[in-house]
Enzyme design. Structure first.
Site, mmCIF file in Angstrom:
data_model
loop_
_atom_site.group_PDB
_atom_site.id
_atom_site.type_symbol
_atom_site.label_atom_id
_atom_site.label_comp_id
_atom_site.label_asym_id
_atom_site.label_seq_id
_atom_site.Cartn_x
_atom_site.Cartn_y
_atom_site.Cartn_z
ATOM 1 N N ASP A 1 1.669 10.802 5.888
ATOM 2 C CA ASP A 1 2.436 11.836 6.593
ATOM 3 C C ASP A 1 2.813 13.024 5.712
ATOM 4 O O ASP A 1 3.287 14.044 6.216
ATOM 5 C CB ASP A 1 3.716 11.220 7.178
ATOM 6 C CG ASP A 1 3.397 10.152 8.198
ATOM 7 O OD1 ASP A 1 2.379 10.291 8.896
ATOM 8 O OD2 ASP A 1 4.155 9.173 8.288
ATOM 9 N N SER B 1 3.330 -0.491 15.582
ATOM 10 C CA SER B 1 2.643 -0.139 16.837
ATOM 11 C C SER B 1 1.507 -1.111 17.151
ATOM 12 O O SER B 1 1.360 -1.556 18.303
ATOM 13 C CB SER B 1 2.122 1.291 16.795
ATOM 14 O OG SER B 1 1.355 1.529 15.640
ATOM 15 N N ARG C 1 -5.464 8.338 2.770
ATOM 16 C CA ARG C 1 -5.448 9.274 3.903
ATOM 17 C C ARG C 1 -4.726 10.561 3.488
ATOM 18 O O ARG C 1 -5.099 11.650 3.894
ATOM 19 C CB ARG C 1 -4.772 8.625 5.123
ATOM 20 C CG ARG C 1 -5.509 7.361 5.583
ATOM 21 C CD ARG C 1 -4.708 6.590 6.596
ATOM 22 N NE ARG C 1 -3.419 6.167 6.070
ATOM 23 C CZ ARG C 1 -2.436 5.639 6.789
ATOM 24 N NH1 ARG C 1 -2.602 5.476 8.089
ATOM 25 N NH2 ARG C 1 -1.305 5.253 6.230
ATOM 26 N N HIS D 1 5.731 3.422 0.825
ATOM 27 C CA HIS D 1 5.017 2.707 1.885
ATOM 28 C C HIS D 1 5.400 1.228 1.868
ATOM 29 O O HIS D 1 5.697 0.676 0.798
ATOM 30 C CB HIS D 1 3.494 2.836 1.709
ATOM 31 C CG HIS D 1 2.754 2.586 2.980
ATOM 32 N ND1 HIS D 1 2.351 1.332 3.349
ATOM 33 C CD2 HIS D 1 2.377 3.424 3.984
ATOM 34 C CE1 HIS D 1 1.738 1.412 4.516
ATOM 35 N NE2 HIS D 1 1.736 2.667 4.920
#
Ligand code: HAX
Length: 426
Positions: free
Chosen positions: A365, A232, A317, A308
């Site tokens: 996530d 993104s 996170r 990842h």
């Protein structure tokens, strides 16, 4: 706003000079080599972009302006946006200035809602979100000023102005999509006295619990940026490098975030947890969970929320979300977070045994969805929109800084397979 623009004006001057000097002194200096494996593997790991907002190290994870993300979890998102842009912690007056700016731009033009309502009812919330952002391009200050002959050194200024307007509106747009798609369509008005995150929590209208507001603020902070090379951010930067406006850039970035190997993974993560819940009607034993995970791997599917592309340790996170869950959710009362907790104990061992994934630890996530679910935000089709609202901060900051530094058009070289084979002597 004026303090931020003044600060950015000074920084932009230094920034441009530094970039110019580096380009001049080091135009031919080599900083790495590129292998065919990297080219064939999605440009993986090629040092090809400069991004000053944040960095991601394989053995540590995200740092925003060189500050570990775990040291920033209690900050307001406004403080993070300021930090991303300027590299400095804002004073409380500066935070208030930015908060008020976002609040001043919270009104969303009616045509945005008309477009959203006209979309087919089965449109994915990310399609609606990206469309809503794109349709506002007609209001771009940058585009207007560019058409009037804006100078090269000032290209970042209206881009910053557009970013503030977009961020002011983006939480209301996301909340409107949520309520249109999953509630009765009524919108909850923003409260101009609230901070950006609290207003977002209010407009979603799922919970009055102050812990939900706390979670939303932290969610916005944790997802705000992840350096420049992810799908993104790179997409947003590439589009902006053609001097497209912020609406084109962020809409394009959101389209990349909507992919299952990127932002959509958080929707898939909760779907996976729900599948386990439906299958076992509760939290399974470690043995049952292990077998369930192996069956999934053996059918050729990945375990969502683990692994990842860059990180080689547990994503900090995830750590922040997990700690929040542990502190605020009783796993005996909430089987969904209970399953997330059980997966955390079982999956790294399963993936290690399988021996394929370079990182067997959870990523961001793996826990975020279960926390939203806990407070009543249960429609996981919406979770990537939550991610997109947060990530818009980082990408806006990145493209403003790229313009301030005078970065050029992003234009790597594409090779045909015969050209590559020739280079390889194959
Ligand atoms: N479950 C099963 N297998 C996995 C795995 C997982 N969670 N993670 C990696 N692998 C496999 C890969 O599919 C790959 O297999 P093949 O050799 O058969 O192709 C192998 O292990 C090596 O992969 P890798 O180098 O460790 O990982 P990649 O850089 O190729 O991919 C992914 C990184 C995040 C896409 C990957 O770990 C994955 O698919 N994870 C599950 C989906 C997920 O959680 N995505 C969210 C990522 C966070 C994010 O960016 N959010 O926006």
């Amino acid at each position: 706003m004026s303090v931020l623009v003044e600060k950015m004006n000074v920084l932009a001057g230094h920034f441009r000079e530094e970039r110019k000097a580096l380009s001049k002194a080091h135009e031919e200096t080599k900083i790495g080599e590129v292998t065919a494996g990297q080219v064939l593997g999605g440009m993986r790991g090629i040092p090809a972009l400069v991004c000053d907002t944040s960095s991601v190290n394989a053995d540590e994870g995200l740092r925003i302006r060189n500050i570990p993300i775990l040291d920033l979890t209690t900050k307001l998102p406004e403080e993070i946006f300021w930090l991303l842009l300027t590299g400095e912690h804002p004073t409380s007056a500066e935070v208030e200035e930015l908060r008020a700016e976002f609040a001043n731009h919270a009104d969303i033009p009616d045509y945005v809602f008309d477009v959203l309502k006209a979309m087919p009812a089965d449109s994915h919330p990310m399609t609606m979100f990206s469309t809503a952002v794109l349709v506002m391009g007609r209001e771009s200050k940058f585009r207007k000023q560019y058409d009037e002959g804006l100078g090269k050194n000032d290209l970042w200024k209206p881009m910053l102005e557009d970013s503030i307007i977009l961020l002011g509106r983006i939480t209301g747009i996301a909340a409107a999509i949520y309520r249109l798609k999953f509630r009765d369509g009524s919108r909850i008005a923003p409260d101009p006295s609230l901070d950006w995150g609290a207003n977002y929590a209010k407009m979603l209208g799922v919970s009055d619990n102050p812990k939900f507001t706390e979670l939303i603020r932290m969610y916005l902070v944790l997802h705000s940026d992840h350096e420049g090379g992810n799908v993104s951010a790179m997409t947003g930067n590439t589009v902006s490098s053609a001097l497209s406006d912020i609406y084109y850039s962020i809409s394009a970035a959101l389209n990349g975030l909507a992919g299952p190997l990127h932002g959509l993974a958080n929707q898939e993560c909760l779907a996976f947890v729900m599948e386990i819940y439906e299958h076992f009607k509760g939290v399974p034993s470690d043995e049952d969970l292990k077998k369930f995970a192996w069956d999934r791997l053996n059918s050729g599917q990945v375990i969502p929320g683990y692994g990842h592309a860059v990180l080689r340790v547990e994503d900090p996170r995830f750590t922040a979300f997990y700690n929040f869950g542990k502190a605020n959710i009783d796993t005996t009362q909430d089987p969904i977070f209970g399953i997330v907790d059980a997966l955390y104990k079982v999956i790294p061992g399963v993936l290690t045994e399988q021996g394929k994934a370079k990182n067997v630890k959870p990523n961001v996530d793996a826990a975020s969805g279960s926390l939203l679910y806990h407070f009543g935000l249960k429609e996981y089709d919406f979770y990537t929109v939550m991610f997109g609202v947060s990530r818009a901060m980082g990408i806006c900051a990145q493209v403003v800084l790229a313009r301030a530094a005078g970065n050029g058009l992003i234009r790597p070289k594409g090779l045909t397979t015969p050209q590559l084979k020739k280079l390889l002597g194959a």
